[in-house]
Every structure is written in structure tokens, then in C-alpha cells.
Scaffold this active site. Structure first.
Site, PDB file in Angstrom:
ATOM      1  CB  VAL A  91     -27.028   0.344  -6.858  1.00 29.59           C
ATOM      2  CG1 VAL A  91     -26.196   1.502  -6.083  1.00 29.59           C
ATOM      3  CG2 VAL A  91     -28.355   0.445  -6.186  1.00 29.59           C
ATOM      4  CB  CYS A  92     -22.456   1.460  -8.189  1.00 25.52           C
ATOM      5  SG  CYS A  92     -20.753   1.779  -8.299  1.00 25.52           S
ATOM      6  CB  THR A  93     -20.490  -0.971 -11.751  1.00 21.20           C
ATOM      7  OG1 THR A  93     -20.324  -1.722 -10.344  1.00 21.20           O
ATOM      8  CG2 THR A  93     -19.324   0.290 -11.738  1.00 21.20           C
ATOM      9  CB  THR A 118     -22.799   3.731 -14.159  1.00 22.85           C
ATOM     10  OG1 THR A 118     -22.230   2.629 -13.195  1.00 22.85           O
ATOM     11  CG2 THR A 118     -21.604   4.147 -14.931  1.00 22.85           C
TER      12      THR A 118
END
Length: 319
Positions: free
Chosen positions: A104-106, A124
Site C-alpha cells: 500500500v502506498c510507499t 505507488t
């Protein structure tokens, strides 16, 4: 189906929503169908972690003590910028053993640092896509979608897209009805297609520095159904078509045609979500001209025809 362990990796500086959003989805699935998921959280040494919002989270166990999970989920957050020593090594060793590897995300940056995204397509948070591509050239970074599936590896964009991806995984495991029940409980849409853009056309493009080009950007947004050829837009900016096209891309980061395509798609999406207008009327108002042209644009970009998109995302009438 057999119970599947979903392991959430915790570390100092983790983004709390990257953890709790997907966790609530899997926990909701377990409530709907007991025995489906075993949800675990673990930090490198088993110690509590401090999230980027200063929330303290106590993990269930240490990463060194966990059994191999079915789904290994790596969240993002400030802690990915300088991860704890040993975390990347642990991911490099244990990531390939999970049947599903999710970020998730970074969190994608941690997976990439461990070599787990090499040769794969990934995404990302939009603000870190350039960094991911620059630091890890073996990764095919796609900055547009809210999440990307590439075999057993799934990566998602910022925060709430982790919920979208988790819902997609639950739907894959247990079917649409279970995922829909969870989405209703969480009061979120089921489900944004993975290839839906991370942000609007206006946010995706930079604002032009020169006023004539900024005025053209505003004109496109306010008149998606108008003649928006390069020649027409160039005339509004009092520039030649070639000069306009070059200047527009230089200052906004995308070609005039791509910007127009995004604005028209976004306008059509809003009309499908917010009005009861017919498909033919919406296609004209959005500049597509015909329902078939709009259908092709939707299928290409969103993976769903306009009628299917409306069915998924238009709120049900009250009562």
C-alpha cells in the site's frame, strides 16, 4: 476455502491508514464468513511501533517468529524512507514465499528495495512514482492506476486505494456479495477499478505558467463538449498549432490531446454518477459525439463500459 493468514508488516513511521484500512476489509470478511482469514500484525522485533501520526500500535508478534503467510501486506509511510535495519532483508527472504505479496502506498518502495518488484509492473503514491522509477529501473512503474496486479504481486497508490485493493482481493477469494457487504459497512464504493486514475485531470497536469495556456486549460474543463482540436485551442492561445502543442506539453507535463481525453472522461464519469441523463446525451455533452466512442474510451481506460460504470458507482436512490 482453507483459512488464509494475512500478515501486516509494521515499522516505525508507518502510515496508520495503510494498515487499518485494508485490515478492516479483511476483518470484515472474517465476520461475514468465519474461518476465512487469520489476521496478524508483526514488527521486526515484536516491539510496539509509532505511526507517522504518532499512534502507538502493538503488534501480535515478531517477524522472526511468524509462520509463512498466504498474503503478506507491506504498508507505506514515512518509515519507508529510512527503513529499520534488517527489514529489507526479511522481505527479500520471506516475500517470495507468500502466495500473495501486497503493498500500500510507499510500501512498494520497500518491496522494490528487496528486489521483489524487478521485472514487474507496479504503482505507488503519485508523489513517489518518479522516485520509484529512478531508484529501481528494473520496475515498470505506472503512475496512473489506483492499484496494479501483476501475477501474485499487487501494489496500490495512496492510503484509501489500499481499501480498494483489499476489497478486490476479498472479492477474488469470496465473491462479490461478501465484498459488497463489507463495502456497504465501511460506506465506500465497491469497487473502484484498479485502472481508475489516482487523481483528476486538473490535478494530474501541472498548471501552465503562461496565462494564455492557463486560460486554455480552464476552457477545456468548462467546455468538454466543444471543438477541442489542437488547432482550435492554439487559436484561443493566439499561437501556432505546433508552438501551442509544444508549449502546452512543456508547461503541463502532458499533450493537449491527453489532457482533453482526461477531462472528457472525468466529465462523463461525473454525469454517470450524479445524473440520470442517458448515455447518448452524456456522450454528446462530454465531447465523444457517439455512445460507441465513449464506450471505447471507458473500456480502454477504466476496463468497464459506461453502463457498467454507472451500475457500480452511482449511489442508490434514497429509500
Amino acid at each position: 476455502m482453507a483459512q488464509r493468514t494475512v500478515l501486516f508488516v509494521l515499522f516505525d513511521g508507518v502510515q496508520s491508514l495503510d494498515v487499518t484500512g485494508p485490515l478492516e476489509v479483511f476483518a470484515g470478511a472474517e465476520k461475514h464468513r468465519a474461518g476465512t482469514y487469520r489476521i496478524r500484525t508483526a514488527s521486526l522485533d515484536g516491539a510496539p511501533v509509532r505511526t507517522s501520526s504518532h499512534l502507538t500500535v502493538v503488534p501480535d508478534e515478531s517477524l522472526t517468529d511468524v509462520s509463512e503467510p498466504h498474503t503478506l501486506l507491506v504498508p507505506g509511510g514515512e518509515g519507508t524512507r529510512g527503513p529499520q535495519p534488517g527489514l529489507t532483508d526479511w522481505l527479500r527472504e520471506h516475500g517470495p514465499r507468500a502466495e500473495r505479496l501486497v503493498s500500500v502506498c510507499t510500501g512498494a518502495i520497500l518491496l522494490a528495495a528487496a528486489g521483489l518488484l524487478d521485472g514487474r509492473r507496479a504503482t505507488t503514491h503519485w508523489a513517489y512514482c518518479d522516485k520509484l522509477a529512478r531508484d529501481h529501473p528494473a520496475v515498470e512503474v505506472d503512475p496512473d492506476p489506483i492499484y496494479v496486479r501483476d501475477g501474485r504481486v499487487a501494489t496500490s497508490a495512496g492510503v484509501t486505494s489500499g481499501i480498494d485493493l483489499a476489497l478486490a482481493l476479498v472479492e477474488e477469494d469470496l465473491g462479490r456479495d461478501v465484498a459488497l457487504g463489507i463495502a456497504r459497512h465501511l460506506v465506500v464504493f465497491l469497487r473502484r477499478p484498479g485502472n481508475q486514475a489516482q487523481f483528476s485531470a486538473q490535478l494530474a497536469a501541472q498548471t501552465a505558467q503562461r496565462e494564455p495556456l492557463r486560460e486554455v486549460q480552464r476552457w477545456i474543463t468548462e467546455h468538454p463538449g466543444a471543438d477541442l482540436t489542437v488547432e482550435t485551442l492554439a487559436a484561443r492561445a493566439s499561437l501556432s498549432a505546433r508552438h501551442f502543442a509544444r508549449a502546452f506539453q512543456t508547461e503541463t507535463g502532458m499533450t493537449p490531446g491527453r489532457y482533453v481525453d482526461r477531462v472528457r472522461l472525468e466529465h462523463a464519469r461525473r454525469l454517470l454518477e450524479d445524473t440520470s441523463d442517458g448515455i447518448e446525451e452524456i456522450s454528446r455533452a462530454s465531447g465523444y459525439g457517439t455512445p460507441e466512442a465513449m464506450r471505447r474510451a471507458f473500456v480502454k481506460t477504466l476496463g468497464a463500459a459506461p453502463i457498467e460504470y454507472r451500475r457500480r458507482f452511482r449511489p442508490a436512490p434514497a429509500g
